[in-house]
Design a protein around this motif. Structure first.
Motif, PDB file in Angstrom:
ATOM      1  N   PRO A  81       0.945  -1.077  -0.208  1.00 25.66           N
ATOM      2  CA  PRO A  81       0.126  -0.049  -0.011  1.00 25.66           C
ATOM      3  C   PRO A  81       0.702   1.303   0.064  1.00 25.66           C
ATOM      4  N   LYS A  82       0.442   2.119  -0.773  1.00 26.82           N
ATOM      5  CA  LYS A  82       1.048   3.418  -0.651  1.00 26.82           C
ATOM      6  C   LYS A  82       2.353   3.580  -1.534  1.00 26.82           C
ATOM      7  N   HIS A  83       2.740   2.660  -2.133  1.00 28.70           N
ATOM      8  CA  HIS A  83       3.873   2.521  -2.769  1.00 28.70           C
ATOM      9  C   HIS A  83       3.421   2.797  -4.548  1.00 28.70           C
ATOM     10  N   TYR A  84       4.244   3.406  -5.379  1.00 28.74           N
ATOM     11  CA  TYR A  84       4.022   3.748  -6.725  1.00 28.74           C
ATOM     12  C   TYR A  84       5.310   3.496  -7.491  1.00 28.74           C
ATOM     13  N   ASP A  85       4.879   2.844  -8.859  1.00 29.44           N
ATOM     14  CA  ASP A  85       6.261   2.588  -9.916  1.00 29.44           C
ATOM     15  C   ASP A  85       7.071   1.779  -9.147  1.00 29.44           C
ATOM     16  N   MET A  86       6.600   0.519  -8.580  1.00 22.33           N
ATOM     17  CA  MET A  86       7.552  -0.141  -7.561  1.00 22.33           C
ATOM     18  C   MET A  86       6.770  -1.623  -7.670  1.00 22.33           C
ATOM     19  N   ARG A  87       7.575  -2.597  -7.827  1.00 26.24           N
ATOM     20  CA  ARG A  87       7.110  -3.835  -8.030  1.00 26.24           C
ATOM     21  C   ARG A  87       7.847  -4.930  -6.772  1.00 26.24           C
ATOM     22  N   SER A  88       7.178  -5.700  -5.993  1.00 24.55           N
ATOM     23  CA  SER A  88       7.305  -6.233  -4.877  1.00 24.55           C
ATOM     24  C   SER A  88       7.419  -7.966  -4.967  1.00 24.55           C
ATOM     25  N   LEU A  89       8.336  -8.522  -4.492  1.00 25.50           N
ATOM     26  CA  LEU A  89       8.139 -10.169  -4.374  1.00 25.50           C
ATOM     27  C   LEU A  89       8.354 -10.697  -2.907  1.00 25.50           C
ATOM     28  N   ARG A  90       7.694 -11.319  -2.388  1.00 22.78           N
ATOM     29  CA  ARG A  90       7.600 -12.075  -1.208  1.00 22.78           C
ATOM     30  C   ARG A  90       8.896 -13.341  -1.196  1.00 22.78           C
ATOM     31  N   LEU A  91       9.845 -12.984  -0.498  1.00 19.52           N
ATOM     32  CA  LEU A  91      11.000 -14.012  -0.451  1.00 19.52           C
ATOM     33  C   LEU A  91      10.635 -14.914   0.639  1.00 19.52           C
ATOM     34  N   GLN A  92      10.270 -14.414   1.863  1.00 13.85           N
ATOM     35  CA  GLN A  92       9.945 -15.251   3.045  1.00 13.85           C
ATOM     36  C   GLN A  92       8.837 -14.781   3.672  1.00 13.85           C
ATOM     37  N   GLY A  93       8.033 -15.782   4.492  1.00 13.08           N
ATOM     38  CA  GLY A  93       7.040 -15.474   5.298  1.00 13.08           C
ATOM     39  C   GLY A  93       5.678 -15.472   4.461  1.00 13.08           C
ATOM     40  N   PHE A  94       4.484 -15.104   5.497  1.00 10.61           N
ATOM     41  CA  PHE A  94       3.213 -15.125   4.804  1.00 10.61           C
ATOM     42  C   PHE A  94       2.870 -16.352   4.104  1.00 10.61           C
ATOM     43  N   GLU A  95       2.490 -16.259   2.668  1.00 19.70           N
ATOM     44  CA  GLU A  95       2.464 -17.300   1.921  1.00 19.70           C
ATOM     45  C   GLU A  95       3.522 -18.007   1.346  1.00 19.70           C
ATOM     46  N   ALA A  96       4.843 -17.201   1.659  1.00 16.55           N
ATOM     47  CA  ALA A  96       6.154 -17.762   0.994  1.00 16.55           C
ATOM     48  C   ALA A  96       6.737 -18.918   1.750  1.00 16.55           C
ATOM     49  N   SER A  97       6.573 -19.106   3.064  1.00 16.11           N
ATOM     50  CA  SER A  97       7.306 -19.897   3.745  1.00 16.11           C
ATOM     51  C   SER A  97       6.741 -19.988   5.187  1.00 16.11           C
ATOM     52  N   GLY A  98       7.083 -20.767   6.038  1.00 17.21           N
ATOM     53  CA  GLY A  98       6.747 -20.741   7.465  1.00 17.21           C
ATOM     54  C   GLY A  98       7.425 -20.029   8.356  1.00 17.21           C
ATOM     55  N   ALA A  99       8.230 -19.146   7.748  1.00 15.18           N
ATOM     56  CA  ALA A  99       8.999 -18.183   8.695  1.00 15.18           C
ATOM     57  C   ALA A  99       8.224 -17.538   9.899  1.00 15.18           C
ATOM     58  N   ASP A 100       8.469 -17.666  11.037  1.00 18.03           N
ATOM     59  CA  ASP A 100       7.255 -17.325  12.064  1.00 18.03           C
ATOM     60  C   ASP A 100       7.721 -15.895  12.841  1.00 18.03           C
ATOM     61  N   PHE A 101       8.576 -15.396  12.653  1.00 18.67           N
ATOM     62  CA  PHE A 101       9.236 -14.145  13.222  1.00 18.67           C
ATOM     63  C   PHE A 101       9.079 -13.075  12.412  1.00 18.67           C
ATOM     64  N   ALA A 102       9.258 -12.820  11.371  1.00 19.48           N
ATOM     65  CA  ALA A 102       9.172 -11.971  10.219  1.00 19.48           C
ATOM     66  C   ALA A 102       9.072 -12.379   8.939  1.00 19.48           C
ATOM     67  N   TRP A 103       8.671 -11.257   8.219  1.00 19.32           N
ATOM     68  CA  TRP A 103       8.832 -11.797   6.583  1.00 19.32           C
ATOM     69  C   TRP A 103       9.693 -10.753   5.836  1.00 19.32           C
ATOM     70  N   THR A 104      10.022 -11.223   4.821  1.00 17.88           N
ATOM     71  CA  THR A 104      11.082 -10.460   3.875  1.00 17.88           C
ATOM     72  C   THR A 104      10.410 -10.343   2.451  1.00 17.88           C
ATOM     73  N   GLY A 105      10.569  -9.205   1.982  1.00 15.03           N
ATOM     74  CA  GLY A 105      10.373  -8.898   0.404  1.00 15.03           C
ATOM     75  C   GLY A 105      11.536  -8.204  -0.143  1.00 15.03           C
ATOM     76  N   LEU A 106      11.223  -8.274  -1.566  1.00 13.00           N
ATOM     77  CA  LEU A 106      12.225  -7.728  -2.394  1.00 13.00           C
ATOM     78  C   LEU A 106      11.554  -6.538  -3.286  1.00 13.00           C
ATOM     79  N   SER A 107      11.833  -5.188  -2.987  1.00 15.23           N
ATOM     80  CA  SER A 107      10.933  -4.253  -3.795  1.00 15.23           C
ATOM     81  C   SER A 107      12.071  -3.722  -5.073  1.00 15.23           C
ATOM     82  N   TYR A 108      11.242  -3.797  -6.219  1.00 18.60           N
ATOM     83  CA  TYR A 108      12.230  -2.826  -7.286  1.00 18.60           C
ATOM     84  C   TYR A 108      11.562  -1.633  -7.429  1.00 18.60           C
ATOM     85  N   PHE A 109      12.287  -0.496  -7.281  1.00 18.73           N
ATOM     86  CA  PHE A 109      11.791   1.010  -7.631  1.00 18.73           C
ATOM     87  C   PHE A 109      12.100   1.123  -9.246  1.00 18.73           C
ATOM     88  N   LEU A 110      11.115   1.787  -9.752  1.00 14.93           N
ATOM     89  CA  LEU A 110      11.598   2.101 -11.008  1.00 14.93           C
ATOM     90  C   LEU A 110      12.061   3.540 -10.970  1.00 14.93           C
TER      91      LEU A 110
END
Length: 116
Positions: free
Chosen positions: A15-44
């Motif tokens: 939310p509230k990001h623009y001209d950006m694409r993000s990928l979930r690397l760990q956590g939430f639906e990507a893995s069972g990481a239980d203390f934090a999640w990790t994303g990779l953001s590409y800002f144009l």
């Protein structure tokens, strides 16, 4: 151990990001990481995130390019490749890629607290 290959990482909406694409690397639906999640953001070029203060702290690690972080206090910092910062919960920040190349940034955040 759970491995998430970049080729298999799924996009998510930040939310509230623009001209950006993000990928979930760990956590939430990507893995069972239980203390934090990790994303990779590409800002144009020209992309970013609006000034906002979330309730949770976050860690940013710039992997490529440069991003400018503006704090609610007016402080401005430029992070380049392998620079990192911790932004505490409640501290307002805006992110912007003022460069002419894509900037890549790793984001590490704890999970939101579950309501009882």
């Amino acid at each position: 151990m759970e491995i998430v290959r970049l080729a298999d990482a799924r996009p998510y909406i930040a939310p509230k990001h623009y001209d950006m694409r993000s990928l979930r690397l760990q956590g939430f639906e990507a893995s069972g990481a239980d203390f934090a999640w990790t994303g990779l953001s590409y800002f144009l070029p020209g992309g970013g995130a609006e000034m906002d203060a979330g309730p949770l702290g976050k860690i940013y690690v710039v992997l490529e390019g440069a991003v400018t972080i503006e704090l609610g206090s007016g402080e401005v910092h430029v992070l380049k490749a392998l620079d990192s910062c911790f932004i505490p919960g409640g501290e307002a920040r805006a992110v912007r890629n003022y460069g002419n190349t894509v900037a890549a940034m790793l984001v590490v955040m704890p999970y939101p607290e579950k309501s009882a």
